[in-house]
Design an enzyme around this catalytic site. Structure first.
Site, PDB file in Angstrom:
ATOM      1  N   LYS A  33       0.822  -1.222   0.000  1.00 44.03           N
ATOM      2  CA  LYS A  33       0.000   0.000   0.000  1.00 44.03           C
ATOM      3  C   LYS A  33       0.852   1.267   0.000  1.00 44.03           C
ATOM      4  CE  LYS A  33      -0.734   0.287   5.011  1.00 44.03           C
ATOM      5  NZ  LYS A  33       0.043   1.492   5.245  1.00 44.03           N
ATOM      6  N   THR A  34       2.008   1.224   0.663  1.00 50.04           N
ATOM      7  CA  THR A  34       2.878   2.410   0.691  1.00 50.04           C
ATOM      8  C   THR A  34       3.362   2.743  -0.705  1.00 50.04           C
ATOM      9  OG1 THR A  34       3.602   1.839   2.925  1.00 50.04           O
ATOM     10  CG2 THR A  34       4.949   3.420   1.722  1.00 50.04           C
ATOM     11  N   ASP A 225      -3.610   7.590   5.086  1.00 50.86           N
ATOM     12  CA  ASP A 225      -3.114   6.230   5.319  1.00 50.86           C
ATOM     13  C   ASP A 225      -3.668   5.708   6.648  1.00 50.86           C
ATOM     14  OD1 ASP A 225      -1.699   3.915   4.949  1.00 50.86           O
ATOM     15  OD2 ASP A 225       0.250   4.744   5.516  1.00 50.86           O
ATOM     16  N   GLU A 226      -3.756   4.388   6.776  1.00 50.90           N
ATOM     17  CA  GLU A 226      -4.225   3.748   8.019  1.00 50.90           C
ATOM     18  C   GLU A 226      -5.558   4.336   8.478  1.00 50.90           C
ATOM     19  OE1 GLU A 226      -2.686   1.200   8.811  1.00 50.90           O
ATOM     20  OE2 GLU A 226      -0.530   1.396   8.542  1.00 50.90           O
ATOM     21  N   GLN A 256      -6.774  -4.794  10.505  1.00 49.52           N
ATOM     22  CA  GLN A 256      -5.669  -4.299  11.329  1.00 49.52           C
ATOM     23  C   GLN A 256      -6.080  -3.103  12.179  1.00 49.52           C
ATOM     24  OE1 GLN A 256      -1.630  -4.394   9.478  1.00 49.52           O
ATOM     25  NE2 GLN A 256      -2.724  -4.895   7.594  1.00 49.52           N
ATOM     26  N   ARG A 614       3.295  -9.931  10.775  1.00 48.80           N
ATOM     27  CA  ARG A 614       4.592  -9.221  10.784  1.00 48.80           C
ATOM     28  C   ARG A 614       5.695 -10.139  10.283  1.00 48.80           C
ATOM     29  NH1 ARG A 614       2.761  -5.254   9.768  1.00 48.80           N
ATOM     30  NH2 ARG A 614       0.852  -6.502   9.692  1.00 48.80           N
TER      31      ARG A 614
END
Length: 778
Positions: A33-34, A225-226, A256, A614
């Site tokens: 996504k980044t 973002d997020e 998340q 992770r």
């Protein structure tokens, strides 16, 4: 530009090329996504959108810096500098400084951190003569923080009888008065806390339509973002700014969303399509980070949640090893297993320490891990511990610097007015505080006008106060023409702080001096970097804002190779080749504090999903059968989350616990002890006489502690394994708890044989060989 777009897969390319209108990108873990956000911003600029018209909001400064760096590689650093990109708090602080006059604040307002706020709350509670056991400062601060993030101002609080009744029921009927005092004292000191940066931005955009219009026209394209981690206050700001042009792109993953305890509202992302018309939805479902085994196992977990957006995360990566599950007897043994595994993996596969992360639900779990890592000489770093900027000596320097920028900052002033000692005692400070409250002025203003106010102070004390005022004012003159490094170096020397610390010649004292030196190194690096930014000169005010808004991970500039220890919350957004999720036990993870409702349990499950995803290559789930909590050893059972993973993805390193055991609510002690001698059947006369016991042998029914023999030995043998002459003085041995050591003495024979061993970490220990788990390595 086309080269960068060609690097994207089809799912990633679609949201990049969608220029206008509201859109949501549901991005699974490790889906890139980044990269999508970065290239989308670069594409907008390539399509003619002015960089000044783009607002990009992130959750850490580190993420913003990395994105801006990537964008610089595509469009050039000159244009990338013009982007409004940063955290919610840093962007809104920038807006508030520019528009502060609307709200009656100075443009150089101080930003209080949690320590400053807690100290101010504590002072107010003391002044109001309230019971600190009832009005606990941190709890009161948490309550006020929740009010602010829910847009419950002081006025709204006193207009809401239910809130007041709830606080009265909690035996804190004067909480509203504390809230009011806190807000007034912050305003008088020209200070805002972190929550104010959001609350005051909402106030600014609501009360001043011309300001809202100004920023709506400036930010024609907004990216967040997020988005699943936004709270109600952040949500309303984004809604207001994007309302005119509606060119808003939000990116997030409902799976998340793990910050409900900080006010994050998962409904912001779940209901996004209801907030805007014609929303286009894109899904990034290919995971590039983890093995297929980890990705599919994580899917089986998150599928158990009922509140979620539909998506199927997949990967083209190799299947990889199964998730390893390990059961330990105690939390200390769990730590030893983790440390041993890291040690073995490093040796066998030539891995760096930085390849490993140990994730836990609560910070308290780090102790057992730290002990085990130290004994294995494995370097580690704890994230989320005491920040560098929260250390006393650093905080002292920063408080002087805060006074240079804003002398009305009362928390900073009270902290350093008599440090180093200059003869201004607590009684004098109390008189200054009372006068300031009486005249509704700051303590600084009282000090500046000390000759005009009768405070019953002697001439010597007045002169000391005047000297302090003159010193701060001289710093302010220097600050007008010098950069942050020069003024900090000058302040550290002229205040006597460095000289004071050098009086302590202990290693701890020297470490404090080195910390101030490290602060100066950091400021020098900051001022050099600011030269690259248009309109920045490396001023003290620029540095202080950067420090105030920094997070623990933002400050991670070390290149040292260390194992990472952190809570799962802090690990979000990070990735490691090998991940240990420790403490996988009921009432610990999921937490006993978060299982009263389905929504709480689902958040805990999302947290586990984050922990597992992770891992890039190998994930370990560990738990203990017993664990110390509040000083007491308590029994534990495996977390339900382990059972929720499809068995095909798991490998049990210890046999899975399958024996069902009913836990009776009745305490067995109430029945007393059973006298088994009365249950024995009478033996016929003439049978074998009872065995005679020597004084050295325990009787079968005597209360002797049963110790577990060494694995692989016969407990009845008089000379098993290490009891014979094979173990000699000078042997090098390895003990699973104490590590490596050398045998320096042997005594006794047979089952009573003992070895005196000098361990590299634990020092000299005397071990009974019958029970010692030793490996001879040399």
């Amino acid at each position: 530009m086309q080269n960068y777009i060609d690097q994207l897969n089809e799912a990633q390319r679609e949201p990049v090329l969608q220029k206008d209108g509201p859109m949501i990108i549901i991005a699974g873990a490790g889906s890139g996504k980044t990269r999508v956000l970065t290239i989308r911003i670069a594409y907008l600029m390539h399509q003619g959108v002015d960089a000044f018209n783009i607002l990009s909001l992130t959750f850490t400064n580190k993420a913003a810096r990395e994105m801006k760096h990537r964008i610089s590689d595509i469009v050039g650093s000159a244009e990338a500098k013009n982007l409004w990109m940063g955290t919610f708090h840093s962007i809104f602080a920038r807006i508030l400084r520019a528009e502060s006059d609307h709200l009656g604040y100075p443009s150089n307002f101080t930003i209080y951190d949690s320590q400053d706020s807690a100290r101010l709350i504590s002072s107010i509670i003391k002044e109001m003569q309230l019971d600190r056991d009832v009005y606990k400062p941190k709890q009161i601060l948490g309550r006020i923080s929740n009010y602010k993030n829910s847009l419950i101002t002081v006025k709204a609080y006193f207009n809401d009888p239910e809130l007041q009744e709830a606080d009265a029921m909690a035996k804190r009927p004067r909480l509203g008065e504390i809230y009011q005092q806190y807000v007034e004292r912050c305003f008088k000191a020209g200070a805002m806390d972190f929550d104010d940066l959001l609350l005051k931005t909402n106030e600014l955009l609501t009360r001043f339509p011309e300001v809202l219009s100004k920023y709506q026209n400036r930010f024609r394209y907004i990216l967040v973002d997020e988005y699943q981690d936004t709270n109600h206050s952040q949500y309303l700001i984004v809604r207001a700014l994007s309302d005119k042009f509606q060119n808003i792109c939000v990116v997030g993953d409902d799976a998340q969303s793990i910050y409900a305890f900080r006010g994050a509202n998962i409904n912001n992302i779940l209901n996004f399509q209801k907030d805007y018309e014609g929303v286009k939805m894109f899904r990034l479902e290919q995971n590039y980070r983890s093995t297929r085994n980890i990705v599919e196992a994580a899917n089986t977990i998150i599928d158990k949640n009922k509140t979620k957006l539909d998506k199927i995360v997949w990967t083209a990566n190799d299947f990889g090893p199964k998730i390893k599950v390990h059961r330990s007897l105690t939390d200390a043994e769990e730590g030893r297993f983790v440390a041993s595994t890291i040690f073995e993996q490093k040796m066998q596969n030539q891995l760096h320490n930085g390849s490993f992360a140990i994730l836990y639900r609560t910070n308290a779990q780090s102790r057992a891990m730290e002990d085990a890592l130290r004994k294995r000489d494995i370097p580690y770093r704890i994230y989320g511990g005491l920040s560098f900027y929260q250390r006393k000596e650093i905080k002292d320097v920063l408080c002087y610097l805060r006074l240079v920028i804003n002398p009305k900052d009362e928390e900073a002033l009270i902290r350093v007015i008599n440090y180093p000692a200059r003869g201004i005692g607590d009684t004098t400070v109390e008189k200054l505080t009372i006068a300031a409250n009486h005249y509704k002025r700051s303590i600084w203003e009282v000090m500046v006008n000390i000759d005009k106010i009768d405070l019953k102070l002697n001439t010597g004390t007045k002169n000391k106060l005047k000297d302090f005022v003159t010193m701060i004012q001289s710093f302010q003159v220097i600050d007008q023409n010098q950069d942050a490094f020069y003024i900090t170096d000058h302040v550290a020397k002229k205040t006597g702080l460095v000289q004071e610390l050098k009086k302590d010649a202990t290693p701890e004292g020297m470490a404090k001096v080195q910390n101030i030196e490290e602060l100066l190194n950091g400021i020098k690096d900051f001022t050099e970097g600011q030269r690259e930014i248009d309109g920045a000169r490396g001023a003290l005010s620029e540095f202080m804002q950067d420090v105030a808004l920094a997070t623990d991970l933002d400050n991670d500039t070390t290149d040292e190779d260390r194992v990472a220890l952190m809570t799962i919350h802090l690990a979000k957004g990070l990735e490691f080749p090998h991940v240990f999720a420790v403490g996988m036990e009921e009432d610990l993870f999921p937490s006993a504090m978060s299982m009263s409702t389905r929504s709480e349990l689902e958040e805990e499950r999302r947290l586990f999903y984050v922990a597992l995803t992770r891992a890039e290559h190998q994930a370990y789930l560990t738990y203990a059968q017993s664990r110390y909590r509040w000083g007491k050893l308590t029994d534990s059972e495996p977390s339900r989350f382990i059972e929720e993973i499809d068995a095909q993805y798991l490998e049990y390193l210890t046999p899975a616990e399958t024996n069902y055991r009913y836990k009776s609510p009745i305490d067995g002690d109430i029945f007393g002890d059973i006298d088994k001698s009365k249950l024995r059947l009478a033996k016929p006369i003439g049978s074998t006489p009872p065995k005679q016991h020597t004084n050295n042998e325990p009787r079968p029914d005597s209360n002797v502690r049963k110790l577990k023999p060494v694995a692989g030995t016969n407990p009845n043998s008089s000379a098993p394994n290490l009891f014979d002459n094979k173990l000699t003085i000078g042997n090098v041995v390895m003990h699973e708890r104490f590590g490596r050591g050398e045998v320096v003495n042997l005594e006794g024979v047979g089952p009573d044989k003992k070895a005196e061993i000098k361990f590299e970490v634990g020092g000299l220990k005397k071990l009974l060989l019958r029970f010692a788990k030793l490996d001879v390595v040399g």
